[in-house]
Design an enzyme around this catalytic site. Sequence first.
Site, PDB file in Angstrom:
ATOM      1  N   TYR A 114       0.839  -1.208   0.000  1.00 59.58           N
ATOM      2  CA  TYR A 114       0.000   0.000   0.000  1.00 59.58           C
ATOM      3  C   TYR A 114       0.879   1.265   0.000  1.00 59.58           C
ATOM      4  CZ  TYR A 114      -3.631  -3.221   1.826  1.00 59.58           C
ATOM      5  OH  TYR A 114      -4.502  -4.264   2.049  1.00 59.58           O
TER       6      TYR A 114
ATOM      7  N   HIS B  31       0.794 -11.369   2.774  1.00 61.26           N
ATOM      8  CA  HIS B  31      -0.315 -10.676   2.096  1.00 61.26           C
ATOM      9  C   HIS B  31      -1.165 -11.621   1.237  1.00 61.26           C
ATOM     10  CE1 HIS B  31      -1.410  -6.369   0.630  1.00 61.26           C
ATOM     11  NE2 HIS B  31      -2.472  -7.130   0.668  1.00 61.26           N
TER      12      HIS B  31
HETATM   13  N1  LIG Z   1      -5.511  -8.344   2.533  1.00 65.33           N
HETATM   14  C1  LIG Z   1      -5.922  -7.943   1.362  1.00 65.33           C
HETATM   15  O1  LIG Z   1      -5.620  -8.551   0.324  1.00 65.33           O
HETATM   16  C2  LIG Z   1      -6.782  -6.727   1.276  1.00 65.33           C
HETATM   17  C3  LIG Z   1      -7.458  -6.412   0.089  1.00 65.33           C
HETATM   18  C4  LIG Z   1      -8.267  -5.270   0.079  1.00 65.33           C
HETATM   19  C5  LIG Z   1      -8.380  -4.475   1.225  1.00 65.33           C
HETATM   20  N2  LIG Z   1      -7.677  -4.788   2.356  1.00 65.33           N
HETATM   21  C6  LIG Z   1      -7.763  -3.972   3.601  1.00 65.33           C
HETATM   22  O2  LIG Z   1      -9.115  -3.868   3.959  1.00 65.33           O
HETATM   23  C7  LIG Z   1      -9.467  -2.492   4.066  1.00 65.33           C
HETATM   24  C8  LIG Z   1     -10.926  -2.249   3.750  1.00 65.33           C
HETATM   25  O3  LIG Z   1     -11.255  -2.654   2.435  1.00 65.33           O
HETATM   26  P1  LIG Z   1     -11.546  -1.610   1.244  1.00 65.33           P
HETATM   27  O4  LIG Z   1     -10.788  -0.355   1.493  1.00 65.33           O
HETATM   28  O5  LIG Z   1     -11.306  -2.373  -0.012  1.00 65.33           O
HETATM   29  O6  LIG Z   1     -13.121  -1.357   1.292  1.00 65.33           O
HETATM   30  P2  LIG Z   1     -14.208  -0.931   2.395  1.00 65.33           P
HETATM   31  O7  LIG Z   1     -13.585  -0.662   3.693  1.00 65.33           O
HETATM   32  O8  LIG Z   1     -15.286  -1.962   2.299  1.00 65.33           O
HETATM   33  O9  LIG Z   1     -14.798   0.418   1.772  1.00 65.33           O
HETATM   34  C9  LIG Z   1     -14.054   1.610   1.748  1.00 65.33           C
HETATM   35  C10 LIG Z   1     -14.912   2.708   1.094  1.00 65.33           C
HETATM   36  O10 LIG Z   1     -16.081   2.934   1.887  1.00 65.33           O
HETATM   37  C11 LIG Z   1     -16.216   4.330   2.167  1.00 65.33           C
HETATM   38  N3  LIG Z   1     -16.821   4.422   3.509  1.00 65.33           N
HETATM   39  C12 LIG Z   1     -16.254   4.096   4.693  1.00 65.33           C
HETATM   40  N4  LIG Z   1     -17.112   4.257   5.698  1.00 65.33           N
HETATM   41  C13 LIG Z   1     -18.265   4.692   5.143  1.00 65.33           C
HETATM   42  C14 LIG Z   1     -19.523   5.037   5.688  1.00 65.33           C
HETATM   43  N5  LIG Z   1     -19.774   4.973   6.996  1.00 65.33           N
HETATM   44  N6  LIG Z   1     -20.492   5.468   4.817  1.00 65.33           N
HETATM   45  C15 LIG Z   1     -20.254   5.559   3.493  1.00 65.33           C
HETATM   46  N7  LIG Z   1     -19.066   5.240   2.913  1.00 65.33           N
HETATM   47  C16 LIG Z   1     -18.080   4.812   3.748  1.00 65.33           C
HETATM   48  C17 LIG Z   1     -14.808   4.876   2.082  1.00 65.33           C
HETATM   49  O11 LIG Z   1     -14.804   6.242   1.737  1.00 65.33           O
HETATM   50  P3  LIG Z   1     -14.186   7.406   2.701  1.00 65.33           P
HETATM   51  O12 LIG Z   1     -12.742   7.069   2.955  1.00 65.33           O
HETATM   52  O13 LIG Z   1     -14.361   8.637   1.893  1.00 65.33           O
HETATM   53  O14 LIG Z   1     -15.020   7.404   3.960  1.00 65.33           O
HETATM   54  C18 LIG Z   1     -14.207   4.032   0.968  1.00 65.33           C
HETATM   55  O15 LIG Z   1     -14.551   4.561  -0.294  1.00 65.33           O
HETATM   56  C19 LIG Z   1      -8.488  -1.810   3.096  1.00 65.33           C
HETATM   57  O16 LIG Z   1      -8.462  -0.414   3.270  1.00 65.33           O
HETATM   58  C20 LIG Z   1      -7.227  -2.553   3.414  1.00 65.33           C
HETATM   59  O17 LIG Z   1      -6.666  -2.075   4.634  1.00 65.33           O
HETATM   60  C21 LIG Z   1      -6.907  -5.917   2.385  1.00 65.33           C
END
Ligand SMILES: NC(=O)c1ccc[n+]([C@@H]2O[C@H](COP(=O)([O-])OP(=O)(O)OC[C@H]3O[C@@H](n4cnc5c(N)ncnc54)[C@H](OP(=O)(O)O)[C@@H]3O)[C@@H](O)[C@H]2O)c1
Length: 275
Positions: free
Chosen positions: A47, A105
């Site tokens: 990241y 990862h």
């Molecule tokens: N291990 C892996 O392979 C892997 C893969 C993908 C992700 N991850 C981890 O998992 C984390 C979460 O997954 P993700 O980032 O893919 O998706 P997510 O957390 O499901 O969604 C993030 C999105 O939701 C919005 N959001 C957050 N809270 C909200 C709310 N209360 N109301 C409306 N919108 C909201 C955020 O915008 P704003 O920021 O503008 O609020 C952002 O656009 C990642 O950030 C990363 O740390 C790990």
Amino acid sequence: MTHTAHSGLTLPTIGLGTYNLRGMAGADAVAAALAGGYRLVDSAFNYENEAAVADGVRRSGVDRAEVLFTSKLAGRHHSSEPARTAIEESVLRTGLGHIDLLLIHWPNPSQGLYVEAWKALIDARERGLVRHIGVSNFLPEHLDALEEATGVLPVVNQIELHPYFPQEEALALHAEKGIITEAWSPIGRAGDLLSEGVITDVAAAHGITPTQAVLAWHAARGSLPLPKSANPRRQAENLAATAVTLTEDEVTAISSLGRPDGRLKGLDPAVYEEF
Ligand SMILES: NC(=O)c1ccc[n+]([C@@H]2O[C@H](COP(=O)([O-])OP(=O)(O)OC[C@H]3O[C@@H](n4cnc5c(N)ncnc54)[C@H](OP(=O)(O)O)[C@@H]3O)[C@@H](O)[C@H]2O)c1
């Protein structure tokens, strides 16, 4: 409520996702989340934000000992020597003295080096660079291979998990083995999921937002969601959600959105590889 692993490690009910939180703005977002009550933060070498997330930890005003800083070893560093150096570099980059939770990862099965990477994580833990070790995107056969080769089970498996892809079997297997299930993309990246009727109905019944209904569903099923938000108001909304109790029928109704091909981008760890 907290989650407890086979090792006795306890994690809170929710953590902060940090994909795309980088640079000064990323550090500000992490600092705000910790000041607002989060104690577990995600990050990864890939990241390009270990330094920003660590800076947020330092600037949050929260005692370092209370924070669980997570990072992940990238696929390009699975062999012993590159893994050893990459882990040392990650620890030095953070300036935090140690990484609380380090994950592999992706298993990258055709590369065939994840057991070697796991041995490097065990070594880093023995050297005090890392406190707890786990994995991400590991399928049952990958977990078995680690256990057979080393006798050491991960404390965490961080996997894609949301109502479109509820991961019933992985959750049950992890619970049996004492592995905490962290959920990535827990709110489906705030896409169509949040306007599904079943979710807006549950939200209306509890006077909460659709995002909170989804996060309460995670809490009810025993997964630890890592919603990413750069916005302190939405961070607070998400943090409050895991205290909401859904009925069994509501949990079942939300789980019924699940489908076999429910992965958001089709990233199946049996074939998808990331370096
Ligand atoms: N291990 C892996 O392979 C892997 C893969 C993908 C992700 N991850 C981890 O998992 C984390 C979460 O997954 P993700 O980032 O893919 O998706 P997510 O957390 O499901 O969604 C993030 C999105 O939701 C919005 N959001 C957050 N809270 C909200 C709310 N209360 N109301 C409306 N919108 C909201 C955020 O915008 P704003 O920021 O503008 O609020 C952002 O656009 C990642 O950030 C990363 O740390 C790990």
